[in-house]
Design a protein around this motif. Structure first.
Motif, PDB file in Angstrom:
ATOM      1  N   ASP A  21      -2.321   5.333   2.366  1.00 19.46           N
ATOM      2  CA  ASP A  21      -3.031   4.347   2.898  1.00 19.46           C
ATOM      3  C   ASP A  21      -2.267   4.067   4.275  1.00 19.46           C
ATOM      4  O   ASP A  21      -2.954   3.456   5.097  1.00 19.46           O
TER       5      ASP A  21
ATOM      6  N   TYR B 132       2.337  -3.417   9.862  1.00 22.64           N
ATOM      7  CA  TYR B 132       2.632  -2.207   9.001  1.00 22.64           C
ATOM      8  C   TYR B 132       4.293  -2.405   9.002  1.00 22.64           C
ATOM      9  O   TYR B 132       5.006  -1.956   9.979  1.00 22.64           O
TER      10      TYR B 132
ATOM     11  N   TYR C 257       0.755  -5.364   5.966  1.00 22.30           N
ATOM     12  CA  TYR C 257       0.988  -4.188   4.857  1.00 22.30           C
ATOM     13  C   TYR C 257       2.311  -4.147   4.759  1.00 22.30           C
ATOM     14  O   TYR C 257       3.057  -3.578   5.594  1.00 22.30           O
TER      15      TYR C 257
ATOM     16  N   ILE D 258       0.892  -1.134  -0.135  1.00 19.94           N
ATOM     17  CA  ILE D 258       0.108   0.069   0.118  1.00 19.94           C
ATOM     18  C   ILE D 258       0.892   1.468   0.203  1.00 19.94           C
ATOM     19  O   ILE D 258       1.994   1.412   0.521  1.00 19.94           O
ATOM     20  N   ASP D 259       0.207   2.503  -0.656  1.00 18.11           N
ATOM     21  CA  ASP D 259       1.126   3.680  -0.840  1.00 18.11           C
ATOM     22  C   ASP D 259       1.240   4.393   0.634  1.00 18.11           C
ATOM     23  O   ASP D 259       0.463   3.780   1.686  1.00 18.11           O
TER      24      ASP D 259
ATOM     25  N   GLU E   6      -2.850   6.322   7.226  1.00 21.85           N
ATOM     26  CA  GLU E   6      -4.215   6.453   7.610  1.00 21.85           C
ATOM     27  C   GLU E   6      -4.605   5.202   8.088  1.00 21.85           C
ATOM     28  O   GLU E   6      -5.461   5.155   9.364  1.00 21.85           O
ATOM     29  N   LYS E   7      -4.351   4.056   7.442  1.00 18.02           N
ATOM     30  CA  LYS E   7      -4.602   2.637   8.128  1.00 18.02           C
ATOM     31  C   LYS E   7      -4.064   2.361   9.682  1.00 18.02           C
ATOM     32  O   LYS E   7      -4.698   2.055  10.595  1.00 18.02           O
TER      33      LYS E   7
END
Length: 104
Positions: free
Chosen positions: A9, A63, A89, A5-6, A12-13
């Motif tokens: 994202d 993440y 992620y 994901i960029d 925010e996630k």
């Protein structure tokens, strides 16, 4: 499996995720040059990397980032193979593409 994901994202996630853990899989030297606030450093090149992963809560969402997104992608793949059940992620482009604030 994991998702690439960029930066938007990813930020925010993670910000909205009460079950999220931020992992930096770079070297100590890279980390010392700037890191994303709230991360846990876990150098993928260290011989005990896999055993450190085994000590993590597999139900959390992770993440993961590195310098360019390559090592963190490898780490996410390994975590998926190890049975991590939370979301994984990978920060696309790594910290090189990160435009938000870094800690030092």
């Amino acid at each position: 499996m994991y998702q690439n994901i960029d930066e938007i994202d990813f930020a925010e996630k993670f910000e909205a995720d009460d079950n999220g853990v931020l992992l930096d899989v770079r070297t100590q030297e890279e980390y010392d040059g700037g890191f994303i606030a709230g991360c846990e450093l876990m150098d993928i090149f260290q011989p005990d990397f896999k055993s450190k992963l085994e000590g993590l809560d597999k139900s959390k969402n992770y993440y993961v980032y590195c310098r360019s997104g390559n090592r963190s992608g490898q780490a996410c793949g390994l975590m998926a193979q190890m049975g991590f059940t939370g979301q994984l992620y990978n920060l696309e482009g790594g910290i090189l593409g990160w435009t938000q604030n870094l800690e030092y």
